[in-house]
Design a protein around this motif. Structure first.
Motif, PDB file in Angstrom:
ATOM      1  N   GLN A  16      -5.281 -23.057  81.367  1.00 11.35           N
ATOM      2  CA  GLN A  16      -6.473 -23.319  80.562  1.00 11.35           C
ATOM      3  C   GLN A  16      -7.722 -23.235  81.436  1.00 11.35           C
ATOM      4  OE1 GLN A  16      -6.293 -26.774  77.872  1.00 11.35           O
ATOM      5  NE2 GLN A  16      -4.065 -26.784  78.164  1.00 11.35           N
ATOM      6  N   ILE A  17      -7.641 -23.830  82.624  1.00  8.80           N
ATOM      7  CA  ILE A  17      -8.773 -23.798  83.562  1.00  8.80           C
ATOM      8  C   ILE A  17      -9.047 -22.357  83.984  1.00  8.80           C
ATOM      9  CG2 ILE A  17      -9.546 -24.472  85.878  1.00  8.80           C
ATOM     10  CD1 ILE A  17      -7.800 -27.039  85.474  1.00  8.80           C
ATOM     11  N   LYS A  18      -7.991 -21.663  84.379  1.00 14.84           N
ATOM     12  CA  LYS A  18      -8.108 -20.274  84.844  1.00 14.84           C
ATOM     13  C   LYS A  18      -8.722 -19.394  83.758  1.00 14.84           C
ATOM     14  CE  LYS A  18      -4.617 -17.149  85.715  1.00 14.84           C
ATOM     15  NZ  LYS A  18      -3.335 -16.730  86.284  1.00 14.84           N
ATOM     16  N   ARG A  19      -8.213 -19.518  82.536  1.00 13.83           N
ATOM     17  CA  ARG A  19      -8.697 -18.696  81.426  1.00 13.83           C
ATOM     18  C   ARG A  19     -10.184 -18.956  81.159  1.00 13.83           C
ATOM     19  NH1 ARG A  19      -9.209 -20.545  76.729  1.00 13.83           N
ATOM     20  NH2 ARG A  19      -7.540 -22.080  76.862  1.00 13.83           N
ATOM     21  N   GLN A  20     -10.572 -20.224  81.137  1.00 14.40           N
ATOM     22  CA  GLN A  20     -11.962 -20.549  80.830  1.00 14.40           C
ATOM     23  C   GLN A  20     -12.906 -20.098  81.948  1.00 14.40           C
ATOM     24  OE1 GLN A  20     -12.599 -24.506  78.951  1.00 14.40           O
ATOM     25  NE2 GLN A  20     -10.361 -24.557  78.784  1.00 14.40           N
ATOM     26  N   LEU A  21     -12.479 -20.215  83.193  1.00 17.92           N
ATOM     27  CA  LEU A  21     -13.313 -19.729  84.292  1.00 17.92           C
ATOM     28  C   LEU A  21     -13.425 -18.204  84.255  1.00 17.92           C
ATOM     29  CD1 LEU A  21     -12.247 -22.083  87.219  1.00 17.92           C
ATOM     30  CD2 LEU A  21     -14.480 -21.968  86.103  1.00 17.92           C
ATOM     31  N   LYS A  22     -12.315 -17.520  83.982  1.00 14.67           N
ATOM     32  CA  LYS A  22     -12.342 -16.054  83.863  1.00 14.67           C
ATOM     33  C   LYS A  22     -13.315 -15.627  82.776  1.00 14.67           C
ATOM     34  CE  LYS A  22      -7.726 -14.336  84.957  1.00 14.67           C
ATOM     35  NZ  LYS A  22      -6.570 -13.662  84.376  1.00 14.67           N
ATOM     36  N   GLU A  23     -13.215 -16.273  81.603  1.00 14.63           N
ATOM     37  CA  GLU A  23     -14.099 -15.925  80.487  1.00 14.63           C
ATOM     38  C   GLU A  23     -15.561 -16.132  80.865  1.00 14.63           C
ATOM     39  OE1 GLU A  23     -12.816 -18.013  76.963  1.00 14.63           O
ATOM     40  OE2 GLU A  23     -10.976 -16.835  76.810  1.00 14.63           O
ATOM     41  N   ALA A  24     -15.845 -17.228  81.562  1.00 18.73           N
ATOM     42  CA  ALA A  24     -17.223 -17.502  81.969  1.00 18.73           C
ATOM     43  C   ALA A  24     -17.723 -16.438  82.946  1.00 18.73           C
ATOM     44  CB  ALA A  24     -17.326 -18.898  82.589  1.00 18.73           C
ATOM     45  N   ILE A  25     -16.849 -15.975  83.826  1.00 19.83           N
ATOM     46  CA  ILE A  25     -17.223 -14.922  84.775  1.00 19.83           C
ATOM     47  C   ILE A  25     -17.423 -13.602  84.042  1.00 19.83           C
ATOM     48  CG2 ILE A  25     -16.400 -13.520  86.722  1.00 19.83           C
ATOM     49  CD1 ILE A  25     -15.020 -16.166  87.738  1.00 19.83           C
ATOM     50  N   LEU A  26     -16.483 -13.255  83.154  1.00 20.16           N
ATOM     51  CA  LEU A  26     -16.572 -11.994  82.423  1.00 20.16           C
ATOM     52  C   LEU A  26     -17.784 -11.946  81.498  1.00 20.16           C
ATOM     53  CD1 LEU A  26     -12.807 -11.432  81.552  1.00 20.16           C
ATOM     54  CD2 LEU A  26     -14.174 -10.217  83.252  1.00 20.16           C
ATOM     55  N   LYS A  27     -18.152 -13.079  80.930  1.00 15.80           N
ATOM     56  CA  LYS A  27     -19.316 -13.131  80.037  1.00 15.80           C
ATOM     57  C   LYS A  27     -20.628 -13.210  80.813  1.00 15.80           C
ATOM     58  CE  LYS A  27     -17.054 -15.552  76.218  1.00 15.80           C
ATOM     59  NZ  LYS A  27     -16.990 -16.834  75.499  1.00 15.80           N
ATOM     60  N   GLY A  28     -20.547 -13.407  82.128  1.00 16.83           N
ATOM     61  CA  GLY A  28     -21.750 -13.509  82.939  1.00 16.83           C
ATOM     62  C   GLY A  28     -22.346 -14.900  82.966  1.00 16.83           C
ATOM     63  N   GLU A  29     -21.632 -15.890  82.431  1.00 16.11           N
ATOM     64  CA  GLU A  29     -22.116 -17.275  82.473  1.00 16.11           C
ATOM     65  C   GLU A  29     -22.064 -17.813  83.899  1.00 16.11           C
ATOM     66  OE1 GLU A  29     -19.603 -19.279  79.667  1.00 16.11           O
ATOM     67  OE2 GLU A  29     -20.416 -18.148  77.968  1.00 16.11           O
ATOM     68  N   LEU A  30     -21.080 -17.343  84.663  1.00 17.15           N
ATOM     69  CA  LEU A  30     -20.990 -17.653  86.094  1.00 17.15           C
ATOM     70  C   LEU A  30     -21.325 -16.370  86.841  1.00 17.15           C
ATOM     71  CD1 LEU A  30     -17.685 -19.757  86.206  1.00 17.15           C
ATOM     72  CD2 LEU A  30     -20.028 -20.594  86.477  1.00 17.15           C
ATOM     73  N   LYS A  31     -22.307 -16.437  87.705  1.00 11.20           N
ATOM     74  CA  LYS A  31     -22.816 -15.242  88.384  1.00 11.20           C
ATOM     75  C   LYS A  31     -22.205 -15.084  89.774  1.00 11.20           C
ATOM     76  CE  LYS A  31     -26.021 -14.637  85.166  1.00 11.20           C
ATOM     77  NZ  LYS A  31     -25.629 -13.900  84.024  1.00 11.20           N
TER      78      LYS A  31
END
Length: 124
Positions: A16-31
């Motif tokens: 769950q953690i991995k998926r949410q961090l990946k999504e944030a990176i892919l969406k550009g929320e995490l730069k």
């Protein structure tokens, strides 16, 4: 960055953690270069084991999403543009598959679904 953990999900917590961090990176929320919470801090914030957060971070590092610097922490990795595009396309395909399945369960025709998609696409 907000991570939401579901104790009722069949998906393991580290996934769950991995998926949410990946999504944030892919969406550009995490730069690129952005510092992530430390493994210990994230475990404390989510009220989970440090081992669980470490596993999620280790997996993300193996997959090239993040990198770690001893004594400094974990950071969002420089994206491989082709890989990032492919991952975003995969994410879109997964979401579209969910929409198609839901549409079929409601007996929405392909033509109706295409019209909805066209309208939404043209609005954006």
């Amino acid at each position: 960055m907000k991570i939401i953990i579901s104790n009722t999900s069949k998906e393991p917590i580290y996934e769950q953690i991995k998926r949410q961090l990946k999504e944030a990176i892919l969406k550009g929320e995490l730069k690129e270069g952005e510092l992530l919470p430390s493994i210990r801090q994230l475990a404390k914030d989510l009220h989970i084991s440090v081992i669980t957060t470490k596993r999620a971070y280790d997996d993300l590092e193996k997959e090239g999403y993040i990198f770690s610097v001893v004594g400094k922490g974990s950071f969002v990795a420089e994206p491989n543009r082709e890989f990032l595009r492919e991952m975003r396309l995969k994410w879109i395909e997964e979401k579209l598959a969910e929409v198609v399945a839901e549409s079929k369960s409601l007996n929405i025709s392909l033509a109706e679904l295409q019209e909805m998609l066209k309208l939404l696409y043209d609005e954006g």
